[in-house]
Motif scaffolding. Structure first.
Motif, PDB file in Angstrom:
ATOM      1  N   GLY A 104       1.929 -25.368  30.812  1.00  0.00           N
ATOM      2  CA  GLY A 104       1.319 -26.188  30.146  1.00  0.00           C
ATOM      3  C   GLY A 104       0.487 -25.867  28.760  1.00  0.00           C
ATOM      4  O   GLY A 104      -0.506 -24.987  29.316  1.00  0.00           O
ATOM      5  N   GLY A 105       0.905 -26.262  27.863  1.00  0.00           N
ATOM      6  CA  GLY A 105      -0.161 -25.641  26.537  1.00  0.00           C
ATOM      7  C   GLY A 105       0.861 -25.789  25.267  1.00  0.00           C
ATOM      8  O   GLY A 105       1.962 -26.356  25.187  1.00  0.00           O
ATOM      9  N   MET A 110       7.297 -30.896  25.453  1.00  0.00           N
ATOM     10  CA  MET A 110       6.759 -31.233  26.623  1.00  0.00           C
ATOM     11  C   MET A 110       5.120 -31.089  26.425  1.00  0.00           C
ATOM     12  O   MET A 110       4.799 -30.061  26.102  1.00  0.00           O
ATOM     13  CB  MET A 110       7.209 -30.760  27.911  1.00  0.00           C
ATOM     14  N   LYS A 111       4.541 -32.178  26.641  1.00  0.00           N
ATOM     15  CA  LYS A 111       2.983 -32.136  26.708  1.00  0.00           C
ATOM     16  C   LYS A 111       2.377 -32.220  28.076  1.00  0.00           C
ATOM     17  O   LYS A 111       2.597 -33.181  28.934  1.00  0.00           O
ATOM     18  CB  LYS A 111       2.507 -33.255  25.666  1.00  0.00           C
ATOM     19  N   TRP A 112       1.842 -31.101  28.602  1.00  0.00           N
ATOM     20  CA  TRP A 112       1.517 -30.917  30.000  1.00  0.00           C
ATOM     21  C   TRP A 112       0.076 -30.385  30.131  1.00  0.00           C
ATOM     22  O   TRP A 112      -0.226 -29.322  29.620  1.00  0.00           O
ATOM     23  CB  TRP A 112       2.528 -30.207  30.792  1.00  0.00           C
ATOM     24  N   GLY A 113      -0.646 -30.973  30.814  1.00  0.00           N
ATOM     25  CA  GLY A 113      -2.036 -30.377  31.288  1.00  0.00           C
ATOM     26  C   GLY A 113      -1.905 -29.423  32.330  1.00  0.00           C
ATOM     27  O   GLY A 113      -0.969 -29.107  32.939  1.00  0.00           O
ATOM     28  N   LEU A 114      -3.177 -28.617  32.563  1.00  0.00           N
ATOM     29  CA  LEU A 114      -3.224 -27.634  33.562  1.00  0.00           C
ATOM     30  C   LEU A 114      -3.897 -28.030  34.812  1.00  0.00           C
ATOM     31  O   LEU A 114      -4.743 -28.608  34.690  1.00  0.00           O
ATOM     32  CB  LEU A 114      -3.828 -26.353  32.808  1.00  0.00           C
ATOM     33  N   SER A 115      -3.294 -27.677  35.837  1.00  0.00           N
ATOM     34  CA  SER A 115      -4.106 -27.637  37.168  1.00  0.00           C
ATOM     35  C   SER A 115      -3.788 -26.445  38.150  1.00  0.00           C
ATOM     36  O   SER A 115      -3.241 -25.488  37.664  1.00  0.00           O
ATOM     37  CB  SER A 115      -3.703 -29.184  37.886  1.00  0.00           C
ATOM     38  N   GLU A 116      -4.100 -26.590  39.401  1.00  0.00           N
ATOM     39  CA  GLU A 116      -3.942 -25.435  40.247  1.00  0.00           C
ATOM     40  C   GLU A 116      -2.399 -25.512  40.699  1.00  0.00           C
ATOM     41  O   GLU A 116      -2.219 -24.621  41.239  1.00  0.00           O
ATOM     42  CB  GLU A 116      -4.838 -25.599  41.492  1.00  0.00           C
ATOM     43  N   ARG A 117      -1.887 -26.448  40.272  1.00  0.00           N
ATOM     44  CA  ARG A 117      -0.256 -26.712  40.942  1.00  0.00           C
ATOM     45  C   ARG A 117       0.618 -26.152  39.650  1.00  0.00           C
ATOM     46  O   ARG A 117       0.238 -26.508  38.293  1.00  0.00           O
ATOM     47  CB  ARG A 117       0.153 -28.175  41.029  1.00  0.00           C
ATOM     48  N   LEU A 118       1.561 -25.364  39.827  1.00  0.00           N
ATOM     49  CA  LEU A 118       2.342 -24.621  38.977  1.00  0.00           C
ATOM     50  C   LEU A 118       3.534 -25.676  38.317  1.00  0.00           C
ATOM     51  O   LEU A 118       4.207 -26.120  39.272  1.00  0.00           O
ATOM     52  CB  LEU A 118       3.157 -23.476  39.670  1.00  0.00           C
ATOM     53  N   LEU A 119       3.444 -25.855  37.195  1.00  0.00           N
ATOM     54  CA  LEU A 119       4.481 -26.507  36.446  1.00  0.00           C
ATOM     55  C   LEU A 119       4.812 -25.482  35.368  1.00  0.00           C
ATOM     56  O   LEU A 119       3.997 -25.230  34.679  1.00  0.00           O
ATOM     57  CB  LEU A 119       4.293 -28.037  35.814  1.00  0.00           C
ATOM     58  N   ALA A 120       6.048 -25.139  35.628  1.00  0.00           N
ATOM     59  CA  ALA A 120       6.457 -23.844  34.633  1.00  0.00           C
ATOM     60  C   ALA A 120       7.980 -24.215  33.884  1.00  0.00           C
ATOM     61  O   ALA A 120       8.730 -24.851  34.607  1.00  0.00           O
ATOM     62  CB  ALA A 120       6.695 -22.536  35.094  1.00  0.00           C
ATOM     63  N   VAL A 121       8.178 -24.066  32.590  1.00  0.00           N
ATOM     64  CA  VAL A 121       9.346 -23.894  31.962  1.00  0.00           C
ATOM     65  C   VAL A 121       9.615 -22.367  31.667  1.00  0.00           C
ATOM     66  O   VAL A 121       9.157 -21.645  31.523  1.00  0.00           O
ATOM     67  CB  VAL A 121       9.324 -24.600  30.637  1.00  0.00           C
ATOM     68  N   ALA A 162       7.944 -35.304  34.750  1.00  0.00           N
ATOM     69  CA  ALA A 162       8.147 -33.849  34.079  1.00  0.00           C
ATOM     70  C   ALA A 162       9.606 -34.078  33.481  1.00  0.00           C
ATOM     71  O   ALA A 162       9.802 -33.925  32.120  1.00  0.00           O
ATOM     72  CB  ALA A 162       8.096 -32.834  35.035  1.00  0.00           C
ATOM     73  N   MET A 163      10.451 -34.551  34.251  1.00  0.00           N
ATOM     74  CA  MET A 163      11.857 -34.824  33.693  1.00  0.00           C
ATOM     75  C   MET A 163      11.924 -36.007  32.565  1.00  0.00           C
ATOM     76  O   MET A 163      12.642 -35.934  31.858  1.00  0.00           O
ATOM     77  CB  MET A 163      12.833 -35.283  34.807  1.00  0.00           C
ATOM     78  N   GLU A 164      11.110 -36.898  32.573  1.00  0.00           N
ATOM     79  CA  GLU A 164      10.838 -38.146  31.619  1.00  0.00           C
ATOM     80  C   GLU A 164      10.817 -37.502  30.055  1.00  0.00           C
ATOM     81  O   GLU A 164      11.202 -37.644  29.311  1.00  0.00           O
ATOM     82  CB  GLU A 164       9.982 -39.017  31.997  1.00  0.00           C
ATOM     83  N   GLN A 165       9.668 -36.383  30.342  1.00  0.00           N
ATOM     84  CA  GLN A 165       9.426 -35.710  29.222  1.00  0.00           C
ATOM     85  C   GLN A 165      10.574 -34.625  28.652  1.00  0.00           C
ATOM     86  O   GLN A 165      10.902 -34.340  27.620  1.00  0.00           O
ATOM     87  CB  GLN A 165       8.126 -34.981  29.212  1.00  0.00           C
TER      88      GLN A 165
END
Length: 428
Positions: free
Chosen positions: A79-80, A89-100, A120-123
């Motif tokens: 996210g960033g 995609m606009k995604w914030g950061l947390s301790e959980r991994l979401l990666a492209v 995530a898939m909506e975006q």
């Protein structure tokens, strides 16, 4: 992590909303209660076109060409700004991994927490990844990095060199680095290689953002009165941006506090004869402005005028120096020479920062106009042009406009400020 400048700007805007309840919001304030210059503002939305899916798709293809040249098999984004730049995609950061992950060949894929999959898939479906975007979802007790390995194997990349975008958190990079047959390298040559040089659409959005901010500044300046606090004036700047149709803000520093390049949290009041330095901007469809103006409420002293003229000349020399093929550091050197030769030296003593930073979707991004940076300028690069002269205990003066490198030189998106007493020109 927010910068000191963004923290001070946000703090000023928040305090202003408390200290100016009658003009805190453009949409709930009676027209007759607005300062006339701000009341006269109307939205500047005409002609603004968002970045398209096809444009983002072309960015991914450019990234792949750079990856092939750099022998990088896959680019990892979290996210960033870079994730938004390539995918929308606009995604914030947390301790959980979401990666492209964007492979040099084959379809990009997502690794996401299972409970975030639908969001995530909506975006993803709205951007270049499309409705067929592949997603690997992990439950809370599972290891997301094994899914990165699965995604790589599915694309014939059991052994892979992963370019890690510079804002990827250490914990995520470290997790990926522990995968067998994987090597991690910097992804900055790819992300910077794509983002450093702006196309005509990006430049148009940034030019518009600069014009919005200068219009907001001028309306707020026309509404400034003796006895107004810095937070009240900052509130007027934010309000003016909202009247123009955008969220924008500026830090405000008065008198001796203007000698601190990013200011002070000390409460300040504007009085007749005060130097006021404002620094901020807005975003238009994700692209930023970053503009500083320094002015005096009422009459400036001769010393103030003399320093302003040196500063004005330094900013102009930086503009006149910049051109394709010239090393970035040469622009800083040219502006610094003007200031040092005028007696405000040596080196960083009074002009205490670089002359400019790259700009785009982030307020500060590659490359930088600073000593030691020999990277050649290219047409389409956009920078701040912001020399400064800071005299501790007295005042500081900084003029900042946003500058695009053209095929034959450089140009500012907004006109230079002509004087301390008329910062937007006679009649402004």
């Amino acid at each position: 992590m927010p910068s000191r400048r963004s923290f001070l700007s946000a703090s000023a805007a928040s305090l202003a909303a408390l200290s100016l309840p009658r003009v805190a919001r453009a949409d709930d304030t009676p027209q007759q209660d607005l300062p006339p210059a701000i009341r006269a503002l109307s939205p500047m939305r005409d002609g603004v076109v968002p970045i398209s899916v096809d444009e983002r798709r072309a960015r991914i293809e450019k990234a792949r060409r750079l990856m092939a040249a750099s022998k990088i098999d896959v680019l990892m984004l979290i996210g960033g700004t870079s994730m938004e730049y390539f995918t929308g995609m606009k995604w914030g950061l947390s301790e959980r991994l979401l990666a492209v992950l964007i492979p040099v060949k084959g379809a990009p894929f997502l690794v996401t927490p299972k409970f975030e999959e639908e969001r995530a898939m909506e975006q993803a479906h709205l951007g270049p990844l499309g409705k067929d975007a592949t997603v690997y979802a992990w439950e809370e007790h599972e290891d997301p990095y094994t899914l990165i390995a699965t995604g790589l194997r599915d694309r014939g990349l059991s052994t892979a060199t992963i370019g890690v975008e510079e804002t990827v958190r250490f914990m995520f990079g470290d997790g990926a680095a522990k995968l067998p047959n994987v090597t991690l390298v910097s992804g900055t040559p790819i992300t910077a290689g794509c983002r450093m040089v702006k196309d005509a659409h990006e430049i148009a959005l940034m030019r518009h953002a600069s014009q919005v901010t200068i219009r907001a500044y001028e309306a707020a300046w026309a509404s400034l009165k003796d006895g107004m606090t810095q937070t009240e004036f900052g509130g007027l700047i934010s309000l003016a941006h909202r009247r123009l149709g955008y969220d924008g803000s500026a830090s405000v520093q008065v008198g001796k506090y203007a000698a601190l390049p990013h200011g002070s949290a000390t409460p300040q009041v504007v009085r007749e004869g005060s130097i006021v330095l404002i620094d901020g901007g807005c975003k238009v469809e994700g692209y930023v402005s970053d503009i500083s103006r320094t002015f005096v409420l009422g009459k400036a002293t001769q010393r103030m005028k003399d320093v302003f003229e040196i500063e004005h000349r330094a900013q102009k020399v930086a503009l006149e120096t910049a051109r394709p093929g010239l090393p970035c550091e040469a622009v800083d050197a040219a502006a610094r020479k003007v200031i040092v030769d005028a007696g405000f030296g040596p080196d960083y003593k009074y002009f205490s920062h670089r002359v400019g930073h790259g700009m785009g979707m982030d307020g500060h991004e590659w490359p930088y106009l600073v000593k030691g940076n020999a990277l050649p300028l290219e047409a389409g690069m956009v920078f701040s042009d912001e020399p400064g002269i800071y005299i501790q205990g007295e005042f500081g003066i900084r003029l900042e406009d946003d500058m695009v490198i053209t095929p034959n030189g450089a140009e500012l998106f907004t006109a230079q400020s002509p004087s301390l007493e008329q910062p937007f020109g006679v009649g402004g």
